[in-house]
Scaffold this active site. Sequence first.
Site, PDB file in Angstrom:
ATOM      1  N   ALA A  61     -37.643  38.429 -39.003  1.00 35.10           N
ATOM      2  CA  ALA A  61     -37.780  38.910 -40.380  1.00 35.10           C
ATOM      3  C   ALA A  61     -38.951  39.892 -40.394  1.00 35.10           C
ATOM      4  O   ALA A  61     -39.775  39.887 -39.472  1.00 35.10           O
ATOM      5  CB  ALA A  61     -38.081  37.731 -41.289  1.00 35.10           C
TER       6      ALA A  61
ATOM      7  N   GLY B 184     -35.524  35.490 -37.424  1.00 36.30           N
ATOM      8  CA  GLY B 184     -34.316  35.918 -38.120  1.00 36.30           C
ATOM      9  C   GLY B 184     -33.344  36.627 -37.183  1.00 36.30           C
ATOM     10  O   GLY B 184     -32.123  36.598 -37.404  1.00 36.30           O
TER      11      GLY B 184
HETATM   12  N1  COA Z   1     -42.300  42.076 -38.732  1.00 39.06           N
HETATM   13  C1  COA Z   1     -43.035  43.185 -38.909  1.00 39.06           C
HETATM   14  N2  COA Z   1     -43.696  43.818 -37.927  1.00 39.06           N
HETATM   15  C2  COA Z   1     -43.622  43.283 -36.712  1.00 39.06           C
HETATM   16  C3  COA Z   1     -42.884  42.106 -36.440  1.00 39.06           C
HETATM   17  C4  COA Z   1     -42.200  41.508 -37.511  1.00 39.06           C
HETATM   18  N3  COA Z   1     -41.465  40.411 -37.356  1.00 39.06           N
HETATM   19  N4  COA Z   1     -43.016  41.820 -35.133  1.00 39.06           N
HETATM   20  C5  COA Z   1     -43.776  42.770 -34.599  1.00 39.06           C
HETATM   21  N5  COA Z   1     -44.144  43.650 -35.537  1.00 39.06           N
HETATM   22  C6  COA Z   1     -44.952  44.857 -35.347  1.00 39.06           C
HETATM   23  C7  COA Z   1     -46.343  44.548 -34.852  1.00 39.06           C
HETATM   24  O1  COA Z   1     -47.207  44.267 -35.924  1.00 39.06           O
HETATM   25  C8  COA Z   1     -46.688  45.828 -34.142  1.00 39.06           C
HETATM   26  O2  COA Z   1     -47.001  46.787 -35.139  1.00 39.06           O
HETATM   27  P1  COA Z   1     -48.077  47.923 -34.847  1.00 39.06           P
HETATM   28  O3  COA Z   1     -47.553  48.691 -33.674  1.00 39.06           O
HETATM   29  O4  COA Z   1     -48.145  48.681 -36.126  1.00 39.06           O
HETATM   30  O5  COA Z   1     -49.316  47.148 -34.531  1.00 39.06           O
HETATM   31  C9  COA Z   1     -45.372  46.269 -33.544  1.00 39.06           C
HETATM   32  O6  COA Z   1     -44.351  45.591 -34.274  1.00 39.06           O
HETATM   33  C10 COA Z   1     -45.206  45.948 -32.093  1.00 39.06           C
HETATM   34  O7  COA Z   1     -45.520  44.585 -31.883  1.00 39.06           O
HETATM   35  P2  COA Z   1     -46.364  44.100 -30.625  1.00 39.06           P
HETATM   36  O8  COA Z   1     -46.593  42.648 -30.814  1.00 39.06           O
HETATM   37  O9  COA Z   1     -47.533  44.979 -30.432  1.00 39.06           O
HETATM   38  O10 COA Z   1     -45.360  44.368 -29.420  1.00 39.06           O
HETATM   39  P3  COA Z   1     -45.025  43.466 -28.191  1.00 39.06           P
HETATM   40  O11 COA Z   1     -43.989  44.182 -27.431  1.00 39.06           O
HETATM   41  O12 COA Z   1     -46.270  43.018 -27.516  1.00 39.06           O
HETATM   42  O13 COA Z   1     -44.356  42.127 -28.798  1.00 39.06           O
HETATM   43  C11 COA Z   1     -42.874  40.834 -30.174  1.00 39.06           C
HETATM   44  C12 COA Z   1     -43.159  42.200 -29.525  1.00 39.06           C
HETATM   45  C13 COA Z   1     -41.653  40.974 -31.041  1.00 39.06           C
HETATM   46  C14 COA Z   1     -42.623  39.784 -29.078  1.00 39.06           C
HETATM   47  C15 COA Z   1     -44.118  40.370 -31.003  1.00 39.06           C
HETATM   48  O14 COA Z   1     -44.497  41.418 -31.863  1.00 39.06           O
HETATM   49  C16 COA Z   1     -43.864  39.150 -31.861  1.00 39.06           C
HETATM   50  O15 COA Z   1     -43.975  38.023 -31.386  1.00 39.06           O
HETATM   51  N6  COA Z   1     -43.549  39.387 -33.149  1.00 39.06           N
HETATM   52  C17 COA Z   1     -43.388  38.300 -34.095  1.00 39.06           C
HETATM   53  C18 COA Z   1     -41.992  37.815 -34.019  1.00 39.06           C
HETATM   54  C19 COA Z   1     -41.778  36.683 -34.996  1.00 39.06           C
HETATM   55  O16 COA Z   1     -42.618  35.821 -35.159  1.00 39.06           O
HETATM   56  N7  COA Z   1     -40.624  36.715 -35.643  1.00 39.06           N
HETATM   57  C20 COA Z   1     -40.322  35.720 -36.572  1.00 39.06           C
HETATM   58  C21 COA Z   1     -40.750  36.176 -37.909  1.00 39.06           C
HETATM   59  S1  COA Z   1     -40.406  34.979 -39.111  1.00 39.06           S
END
Ligand code: COA
Length: 705
Positions: free
Chosen positions: A64, A103
Amino acid sequence: MTLTPVFLEIQNEIAIITIDNPPVNALSHAVRSGIVSCLVQAEQNDEVKAIIIACQGRTFIAGADITEFGKTPQEPSLPAVLTKINHCKKPVIAALFGTVLGGGFELALSCHYRVALSGTKVGLPEVTLGLIPGAGGTQLLPRIAGIALALEMISLGKMKKVEQLTEYNLIDLLITDVNNQDKSNINSNLLEQPLVFTKQLLKSNQTTKLIEQKPIESTPPLTELCQQWRDKLAKKARGQQAPQRAINSIENALLLPLDEAMKKEREFFIQCRDSTQSSAMRHAFFAEKSAAKLTYKAKPLTINSVAIIGAGTMGGGIAMCFASAGFNVVLVEMNQDNIDRGISAITTRYQQAQSRGIITAQQANDYLALISGTCDYADLSDVDLVVEAAFETMAVKKEIFSKLDNHCKPEAILATNTSYLDINQIANITKRPEKVLGMHFFSPANIMKLLEVVQADKTNEETLVTAMALGKKINKISVAVNVCYGFVGNRMYACYGREANMLLLEGATPTQIDNAMTSWGMAMGPLAVNDMSGIDIAYKARQENPNLSKDPTYFAAANTLVEANRLGQKTSAGFYHYDQKTKKPSHDEKACQLIANKAKALGVKQRLDISDEEIQNRLIFALINEGANILHEGIATKASDIDVIWLNGYGFPRYIGGPMHYAETIGIEKVVTVIEHFNETLKSDYWKVSPYLLKQLEDALVNNN
Ligand code: COA
């Protein structure tokens, strides 16, 4: 250029819905509406016989859109989108790659088939954000893959590689032979096999698969399993609401029909989403991302080889951080015995990690093979980075840094792991102060996530960004800070410890103080921590502090114990008594008596009316006030950096978000009122309200008028 983040393409009989919402294809409002609109078009188009949901960029949907939480929800909601997908009359296939989280994984679970590139990671990490899956995750995962896997994945929030899930009915085709070399074209490569898979589905007349309405057949072992996970998480995630709600919701898969269980799940999700715990954990997520970002233009240097000065507990732990990330590491010691002892301790720690299943035997061997030792500084002529982790005295550090400066190549970065000392003085002993900085690891260095990267006055941007980039490579959460005594974390910790010590003098017992703090949410009480690390360590550090408070009550309780040779766990006596065999702590009247005598000698009146609330407020507000002073002096650049330090280095509860986030939650007026109250009642010099807080209060009052 794509105007909408979701677009539809039809190839022969197959509709491809592609999401293109960088950076991680989060399910924003535009994505949700785009998916519904494309799905409706594909469903209504008689030419279309099956639908693939795919993504552009580096990953399938990673969750999400966290930035939308806390804002007014906009239709269509994610559960509505997923119900539409699952009820689609034509087979829907998800084409997975990257990190399919939250999500994104729920969407994949509501599709009728899932095709995944090998190496894809899937997970429901919501609990790490104080949430539970809110779009069917707690119902779809148990109904497709079983209760046991759902309990593990959802309540711990950990990702799994699809290869680990082959026996769970989750992945219909694992793609292993895609041309992984061509990263630029991963998406078109990835679509080839889902298209072949879909054509075969159509050929063999396979149809849609509705998620079953009826509850999973409930047998006693399954209900017992839910209870076991509840008990486990009550300990592992003490104080957190989300994991317990997640387990209750998963258990509903045994008790209720799908629709009802989904309604309940949504209720639990909304309770979590609107909780202060979740808002704190979301704050922590973004604070960590933002700490890693510096605005400097300089590019990090390439670092291949690292030397660590000192093979003690700290040096050994730091060596492990680098070796485990693939760096060549040379340990420098004064004699071969010390090197042998250091390498043997590292070997034991790797063996322990292996026996706990954290690393494989092969990894343990590979990491150890990267570590060597020397007693000769001349062997460091070619290393790219040195991290000094020797004795915590300025004279020793200066001697080491002059030797390093003579022997290391001019481009090499020289870092110190000092916890307190003035890095400017250390840098100025060298001819390359621009290449000197602090890399302050936390003990045990191979486990603790935090790295304070300390920029001294002359450290240049290139050196700083190199250390920050290295921090990421060795899997640390790095925060850039400036020089002051104790930097950010330990300077604040001194104020926290100061209040714990004052309260002991005033008559509180170690057990009372520690219990008050753990029940507030801290991972450990301050006095148990002090006993564990050795009360003499901080005692010696205080003696090295040029600006130590002249107040005789300052850390008088700890000083008294050290002077009575009660150094903590290592002498089986400190603030507590330790059973020699079990190492279990217990209340020790002798310690309390020594402290009471000291209080009497200092004229501090002991009292019996110290409440848990007073203990908690004095320790936490001391932290907040010092954090504010640190911001006022520019030692940290933003309040959220201080939170990151406390969350990752000091066991501050993530569900409270860090001391500065906590201050923001309770409001500046209350913060200032409490600190002023202590300033008036305790009549000590320590409780002067920080100018930073006064300015915030002034700004708040102006904004309210
Ligand atoms: N919603 C909004 N923004 C998100 C996001 C989300 N679910 N997940 C990641 N982002 C953003 C980060 O804030 C970052 O933004 P920025 O570049 O402006 O700082 C960008 O996406 C890249 O994320 P980053 O964590 O730096 O990349 P990564 O490759 O190291 O890791 C993920 C990618 C997806 C593994 C990690 O971002 C993550 O664990 N995200 C959360 C996922 C999550 O918890 N989803 C369930 C939500 S309910």
